[in-house]
Design a protein around this motif. Structure first.
Motif, PDB file in Angstrom:
ATOM      1  N   ILE A 103      -7.278  -4.401  -4.039  1.00  0.00           N
ATOM      2  CA  ILE A 103      -8.497  -4.330  -4.792  1.00  0.00           C
ATOM      3  C   ILE A 103      -8.726  -5.240  -5.697  1.00  0.00           C
ATOM      4  CG2 ILE A 103      -9.442  -2.757  -6.637  1.00  0.00           C
ATOM      5  CD1 ILE A 103      -7.963  -0.440  -5.431  1.00  0.00           C
ATOM      6  N   MET A 104      -7.939  -6.109  -6.292  1.00  0.00           N
ATOM      7  CA  MET A 104      -7.863  -7.268  -7.081  1.00  0.00           C
ATOM      8  C   MET A 104      -8.529  -8.262  -6.408  1.00  0.00           C
ATOM      9  SD  MET A 104      -4.511  -6.600  -9.370  1.00  0.00           S
ATOM     10  CE  MET A 104      -4.400  -8.098 -10.052  1.00  0.00           C
ATOM     11  N   LYS A 105      -8.306  -8.267  -4.890  1.00  0.00           N
ATOM     12  CA  LYS A 105      -8.849  -9.506  -4.192  1.00  0.00           C
ATOM     13  C   LYS A 105     -10.096  -9.273  -3.892  1.00  0.00           C
ATOM     14  CE  LYS A 105      -5.419  -9.063  -1.424  1.00  0.00           C
ATOM     15  NZ  LYS A 105      -4.699  -9.551  -0.124  1.00  0.00           N
ATOM     16  N   ASP A 106     -10.933  -8.047  -3.857  1.00  0.00           N
ATOM     17  CA  ASP A 106     -11.905  -7.709  -3.327  1.00  0.00           C
ATOM     18  C   ASP A 106     -13.147  -8.303  -4.333  1.00  0.00           C
ATOM     19  OD1 ASP A 106     -14.585  -6.706  -2.571  1.00  0.00           O
ATOM     20  OD2 ASP A 106     -13.577  -4.732  -2.041  1.00  0.00           O
ATOM     21  N   SER A 107     -14.099  -9.031  -3.747  1.00  0.00           N
ATOM     22  CA  SER A 107     -14.843  -9.919  -4.904  1.00  0.00           C
ATOM     23  C   SER A 107     -16.184  -8.863  -5.383  1.00  0.00           C
ATOM     24  CB  SER A 107     -15.879 -10.749  -4.145  1.00  0.00           C
ATOM     25  OG  SER A 107     -16.531 -10.265  -2.811  1.00  0.00           O
ATOM     26  N   ARG A 108     -16.234  -7.702  -4.787  1.00  0.00           N
ATOM     27  CA  ARG A 108     -17.050  -6.702  -5.538  1.00  0.00           C
ATOM     28  C   ARG A 108     -16.335  -6.148  -6.758  1.00  0.00           C
ATOM     29  NH1 ARG A 108     -17.421  -3.254  -0.038  1.00  0.00           N
ATOM     30  NH2 ARG A 108     -15.399  -3.824  -0.024  1.00  0.00           N
ATOM     31  N   ILE A 109     -17.262  -5.729  -7.712  1.00  0.00           N
ATOM     32  CA  ILE A 109     -16.657  -5.007  -8.718  1.00  0.00           C
ATOM     33  C   ILE A 109     -16.932  -3.620  -8.840  1.00  0.00           C
ATOM     34  CG2 ILE A 109     -18.916  -5.348 -10.147  1.00  0.00           C
ATOM     35  CD1 ILE A 109     -17.337  -5.889 -12.738  1.00  0.00           C
ATOM     36  N   GLY A 110     -15.813  -2.987  -9.262  1.00  0.00           N
ATOM     37  CA  GLY A 110     -15.713  -1.587  -9.102  1.00  0.00           C
ATOM     38  C   GLY A 110     -16.263  -0.939 -10.506  1.00  0.00           C
ATOM     39  N   THR A 111     -16.145   0.531 -10.538  1.00  0.00           N
ATOM     40  CA  THR A 111     -16.513   1.192 -11.786  1.00  0.00           C
ATOM     41  C   THR A 111     -15.576   0.799 -12.889  1.00  0.00           C
ATOM     42  OG1 THR A 111     -17.449   3.101 -10.554  1.00  0.00           O
ATOM     43  CG2 THR A 111     -16.798   3.531 -12.842  1.00  0.00           C
ATOM     44  N   CYS A 112     -14.090   0.827 -12.709  1.00  0.00           N
ATOM     45  CA  CYS A 112     -13.320   0.540 -13.668  1.00  0.00           C
ATOM     46  C   CYS A 112     -13.509  -0.518 -14.515  1.00  0.00           C
ATOM     47  CB  CYS A 112     -11.829   0.764 -13.286  1.00  0.00           C
ATOM     48  SG  CYS A 112     -11.479   2.498 -12.794  1.00  0.00           S
ATOM     49  N   GLY A 113     -13.750  -1.654 -13.427  1.00  0.00           N
ATOM     50  CA  GLY A 113     -13.989  -2.935 -13.968  1.00  0.00           C
ATOM     51  C   GLY A 113     -15.384  -3.270 -14.680  1.00  0.00           C
ATOM     52  N   ALA A 114     -16.326  -2.614 -14.334  1.00  0.00           N
ATOM     53  CA  ALA A 114     -17.658  -2.778 -14.955  1.00  0.00           C
ATOM     54  C   ALA A 114     -17.522  -2.168 -16.149  1.00  0.00           C
ATOM     55  CB  ALA A 114     -18.817  -1.900 -14.031  1.00  0.00           C
ATOM     56  N   VAL A 115     -17.067  -0.715 -16.450  1.00  0.00           N
ATOM     57  CA  VAL A 115     -16.840  -0.283 -17.703  1.00  0.00           C
ATOM     58  C   VAL A 115     -16.002  -1.023 -18.529  1.00  0.00           C
ATOM     59  CG1 VAL A 115     -16.078   1.577 -18.955  1.00  0.00           C
ATOM     60  CG2 VAL A 115     -17.374   2.122 -16.550  1.00  0.00           C
ATOM     61  N   ALA A 116     -15.136  -1.572 -18.199  1.00  0.00           N
ATOM     62  CA  ALA A 116     -13.918  -2.473 -18.967  1.00  0.00           C
ATOM     63  C   ALA A 116     -14.813  -3.417 -19.414  1.00  0.00           C
ATOM     64  CB  ALA A 116     -12.678  -2.691 -18.265  1.00  0.00           C
ATOM     65  N   LEU A 117     -15.506  -4.061 -18.633  1.00  0.00           N
ATOM     66  CA  LEU A 117     -16.094  -5.740 -18.796  1.00  0.00           C
ATOM     67  C   LEU A 117     -17.277  -5.258 -19.921  1.00  0.00           C
ATOM     68  CD1 LEU A 117     -15.839  -8.431 -18.046  1.00  0.00           C
ATOM     69  CD2 LEU A 117     -17.803  -8.087 -16.180  1.00  0.00           C
ATOM     70  N   PHE A 118     -17.885  -4.229 -19.752  1.00  0.00           N
ATOM     71  CA  PHE A 118     -18.950  -3.624 -20.739  1.00  0.00           C
ATOM     72  C   PHE A 118     -18.309  -3.330 -22.092  1.00  0.00           C
ATOM     73  CE2 PHE A 118     -21.257  -0.532 -23.112  1.00  0.00           C
ATOM     74  CZ  PHE A 118     -22.474  -1.122 -23.235  1.00  0.00           C
ATOM     75  N   ILE A 119     -17.157  -2.941 -22.281  1.00  0.00           N
ATOM     76  CA  ILE A 119     -16.709  -2.717 -23.648  1.00  0.00           C
ATOM     77  C   ILE A 119     -16.033  -3.939 -24.067  1.00  0.00           C
ATOM     78  CG2 ILE A 119     -14.592  -1.363 -24.639  1.00  0.00           C
ATOM     79  CD1 ILE A 119     -14.895   0.748 -22.745  1.00  0.00           C
ATOM     80  N   LEU A 120     -15.291  -4.761 -23.249  1.00  0.00           N
ATOM     81  CA  LEU A 120     -15.016  -6.031 -23.695  1.00  0.00           C
ATOM     82  C   LEU A 120     -15.946  -6.943 -24.417  1.00  0.00           C
ATOM     83  CD1 LEU A 120     -12.727  -8.445 -23.379  1.00  0.00           C
ATOM     84  CD2 LEU A 120     -13.998  -9.120 -21.353  1.00  0.00           C
ATOM     85  N   MET A 121     -17.282  -7.149 -23.742  1.00  0.00           N
ATOM     86  CA  MET A 121     -18.314  -7.902 -24.084  1.00  0.00           C
ATOM     87  C   MET A 121     -18.931  -7.395 -25.597  1.00  0.00           C
ATOM     88  SD  MET A 121     -17.883 -10.447 -22.140  1.00  0.00           S
ATOM     89  CE  MET A 121     -19.268 -11.272 -23.047  1.00  0.00           C
ATOM     90  N   MET A 122     -19.087  -5.989 -25.555  1.00  0.00           N
ATOM     91  CA  MET A 122     -19.513  -5.455 -26.653  1.00  0.00           C
ATOM     92  C   MET A 122     -18.590  -5.547 -27.847  1.00  0.00           C
ATOM     93  SD  MET A 122     -22.472  -4.159 -26.330  1.00  0.00           S
ATOM     94  CE  MET A 122     -22.599  -3.052 -27.876  1.00  0.00           C
TER      95      MET A 122
END
Length: 258
Positions: A103-122
């Motif tokens: 999953i980590m090698k997949d270039s696509r971003i999933g729900t967990c990654g998207a939510v975590a990234l949003f919380i990170l930047m906010m």
């Protein structure tokens, strides 16, 4: 390679700055260049702090911080943020070690990654906005966060076994060993940058000691997390550790300095 060439290699590795490096690069060169990762963070921090200082003269501070965060993504190519999102996707969506790595090698971003990234930047945005009450402290916090977060994340090399990815991995090759000399240079870089800020901001020696304790605890937490999930670390894990440490530094500054 000369030491300056190793610094340029570290700059190429961690940023999108167009730096030319002649000759071939070996795995040993990559290992040695990791000693300058904190100094690359210092350069990135200076760039972002100066940009924020200039932009804030023309637009409200809230907008200036947003533009500065965007500039940081352009300078680094969102290299560490990509690792952060991949880690959350892998750890959140996989059961076995191999599933998590796939999953980590997949270039696509999933729900967990998207939510975590949003919380990170906010989180970064809100913390920097809180620090904007004192411009000098805000600028110093940016510089020291970029420096010490990379120092702390890089110091994980050698503390955990490297989980080898297959040849189809999309991540860059990473340093897999940190020699004692490289570790000393890495820590010295972070220490010197920390000392330079004393007297120029609201930071005191006690604040710096508290910050180093916070970073040690954060690194320990990342070690435990990566070990439990993968039995070691990958390049994505180092990127995630850098982002977590950066937020930890901003949080410490808001709680203790203001």
């Amino acid at each position: 390679m000369s030491q300056f060439a190793l610094f340029k290699l570290a700059l190429i590795f961690l940023t999108r700055v167009p730096v030319k490096l002649s000759g071939s690069v070996s795995d040993e060169d990559i290992n040695l260049s990791s000693r300058y990762f904190a100094m690359v963070g210092f350069c990135v921090g200076l760039c972002l702090a100066f940009s924020l200082w200039v932009i804030a003269y023309w637009v409200p501070m809230s907008v200036a911080i947003l533009f500065t965060l965007g500039l940081g993504l352009l300078v680094t190519g969102a290299f560490h943020e990509d690792g952060f999102a991949d880690v959350w996707d892998g750890f959140g969506g996989g059961w076995s070690q191999q599933q998590k790595l796939d999953i980590m090698k997949d270039s696509r971003i999933g729900t967990c990654g998207a939510v975590a990234l949003f919380i990170l930047m906010m989180s970064k945005y809100q913390l920097l906005l809180a620090l904007s009450e004192d411009l000098v402290t805000l600028l110093f916090a940016i510089v020291i966060a970029q420096t010490l977060s990379r120092m702390t994340a890089t110091s994980l090399i050698g503390k955990l076994p490297y989980v080898q990815l297959d040849a189809q991995s999309k991540v860059k090759p990473i340093a897999k060993d940190l020699q004692s000399t490289s570790r000393a240079i890495l820590y010295a870089s972070g220490g010197i940058v920390s000392l330079l800020g004393l007297g120029l901001s609201a930071f005191s020696i006690w604040h710096m000691l508290g910050l180093f304790v916070t970073l040690w605890l954060t690194r320990w937490g990342c070690q435990q997390w990566f070990t439990r999930q993968l039995g070691g670390y990958t390049g994505d894990c180092l990127g995630a550790a850098q982002q977590i440490c950066e937020v930890a530094i901003y949080t410490f500054c808001v709680v203790s300095v203001l």
